[in-house]
Design an enzyme around this catalytic site. Structure first.
Site, short mmCIF file in Angstrom:
data_model
loop_
_atom_site.label_atom_id
_atom_site.label_comp_id
_atom_site.label_asym_id
_atom_site.label_seq_id
_atom_site.Cartn_x
_atom_site.Cartn_y
_atom_site.Cartn_z
N ASP A 62 0.82 -1.22 0.00
CA ASP A 62 0.00 0.00 0.00
C ASP A 62 0.85 1.27 0.00
O ASP A 62 2.07 1.22 0.18
CB ASP A 62 -0.96 -0.01 1.20
CG ASP A 62 -0.27 -0.38 2.51
OD1 ASP A 62 0.97 -0.39 2.56
OD2 ASP A 62 -0.98 -0.67 3.49
N ASN A 128 -7.49 -2.47 14.41
CA ASN A 128 -8.86 -2.85 14.08
C ASN A 128 -8.91 -4.09 13.18
O ASN A 128 -9.95 -4.41 12.62
CB ASN A 128 -9.61 -1.68 13.42
CG ASN A 128 -8.94 -1.23 12.13
OD1 ASN A 128 -7.99 -1.84 11.66
ND2 ASN A 128 -9.44 -0.15 11.54
N HIS A 130 -7.11 -4.52 10.39
CA HIS A 130 -6.87 -4.32 8.96
C HIS A 130 -5.55 -4.97 8.52
O HIS A 130 -4.62 -5.12 9.31
CB HIS A 130 -6.95 -2.85 8.54
CG HIS A 130 -5.82 -1.96 8.95
ND1 HIS A 130 -6.00 -0.86 9.76
CD2 HIS A 130 -4.50 -1.97 8.66
CE1 HIS A 130 -4.84 -0.24 9.92
NE2 HIS A 130 -3.92 -0.90 9.28
N GLU A 135 -9.56 -1.89 5.38
CA GLU A 135 -10.24 -1.57 6.63
C GLU A 135 -11.46 -2.47 6.84
O GLU A 135 -11.95 -3.10 5.90
CB GLU A 135 -10.70 -0.10 6.59
CG GLU A 135 -9.55 0.91 6.53
CD GLU A 135 -8.90 1.18 7.88
OE1 GLU A 135 -8.85 0.27 8.73
OE2 GLU A 135 -8.44 2.32 8.09
C1 GLP Z 1 -0.46 0.54 8.58
C2 GLP Z 1 -0.08 -0.32 7.37
C3 GLP Z 1 -0.28 -1.79 7.63
C4 GLP Z 1 0.34 -2.16 8.96
C5 GLP Z 1 -0.33 -1.39 10.07
C6 GLP Z 1 0.20 -1.72 11.44
O1 GLP Z 1 -1.78 0.86 8.62
N1 GLP Z 1 -0.82 0.04 6.19
O2 GLP Z 1 0.30 -2.54 6.58
O3 GLP Z 1 0.22 -3.55 9.19
O4 GLP Z 1 -0.11 -0.01 9.83
O5 GLP Z 1 1.38 -1.00 11.68
P1 GLP Z 1 2.38 -1.26 12.84
O6 GLP Z 1 3.16 -2.48 12.46
O7 GLP Z 1 3.25 -0.05 12.90
O8 GLP Z 1 1.60 -1.46 14.08
#
Ligand code: GLP
Length: 234
Positions: A62, A128, A130, A135
């Site tokens: 993404d 959440n 995702h 989402e």
């Molecule tokens: C973002 C990314 C996800 C990632 C999530 C959790 O929203 N788009 O790919 O898994 O954050 O991030 P973190 O690993 O910093 O908790």
């Protein structure tokens, strides 16, 4: 789902890296990569290693809409800093968040994914539930698409920005249908703020309300969690 409990993120990164090495030995050529803090120790292991990735292709999950590749908060910038500058690949694909025609960019990215089947996909998970930026409520059939980020995601990700107003409201994300086509998935989650999402993903029902729950249907997924992220599992 196979679950591996580790002491901390450092150990989690090493375990994930060993899984990558096994996949590479079996001929993996295309890596699906994630951003966020969870995969950082995994990328550090890749950088420390003697492996080179010159014959490999990467496809990121993404990118924020509206951030240039020179913006330090863009996922493109993050990936170069954490991995690509030290370990060049044959080709790195990341959605173009500055595309003027976002629908064309979505189509281009789906084409790229179709041409490069993902052998090994790294995932984090949002609070959440995702995955990528899919989402809650996203159809499991969805491919690449434009996402309106939820307030909770904007808030969680604001820790990387100067102020919450600077967090983009939209992103381009690979869809769940594409993620599910990966031959192997390794999901990393650390910290107690992930405990509810991990519980729902592993032991809850499969529902679009918790996107990661779809992974229960994947035949080759390994979940790496520390004690805090695993603390709500039975
Ligand atoms: C973002 C990314 C996800 C990632 C999530 C959790 O929203 N788009 O790919 O898994 O954050 O991030 P973190 O690993 O910093 O908790």
């Amino acid at each position: 789902m196979k679950i591996i409990r580790v002491q901390d993120q450092l150990e989690g990164g090493k375990v994930a890296f060993n899984l990558l090495k096994e996949s590479l030995a079996k001929g993996a050529k295309t890596l699906g990569l994630a951003t966020g803090s969870s995969p950082i120790s995994f990328y550090q292991e890749m950088v420390k290693s003697s492996l080179d990735f010159l014959e490999m292709t990467s496809i990121n999950l993404d990118e924020y809409v509206g951030l240039s590749t020179e913006n330090a908060q863009s996922y493109n910038y993050f990936m170069r800093q954490i991995l690509f500058d030290a370990k060049p690949f044959k080709k790195n694909f990341i959605p173009n968040g500055l595309a003027t025609d976002l629908e064309a960019e979505v189509k281009r990215y789906d084409q790229i994914i179709a041409e490069h089947p993902i052998d090994f996909q790294i995932l984090g998970i949002g609070r959440n539930g995702h995955i990528g930026f899919n989402e809650p409520g996203t159809s499991f059939e969805e491919e690449t698409h434009i996402v309106n980020l939820q307030e909770s995601t904007i808030e969680a990700n604001s820790r990387f920005f100067t102020s919450i107003e600077d967090v983009p409201k939209q992103a381009i994300s690979m869809g769940i249908a594409s993620i599910m086509k990966s031959k192997m998935i390794v999901l990393l989650a650390f910290g107690e703020e992930k405990a509810d999402a991990i519980k729902g993903m592993i032991s809850g029902s499969i529902t679009e309300d918790l996107p990661a729950s779809v992974l229960q249907k994947h035949e080759n997924i390994i979940v790496i969690v520390d004690e805090a992220a695993a603390s709500k599992l039975a």
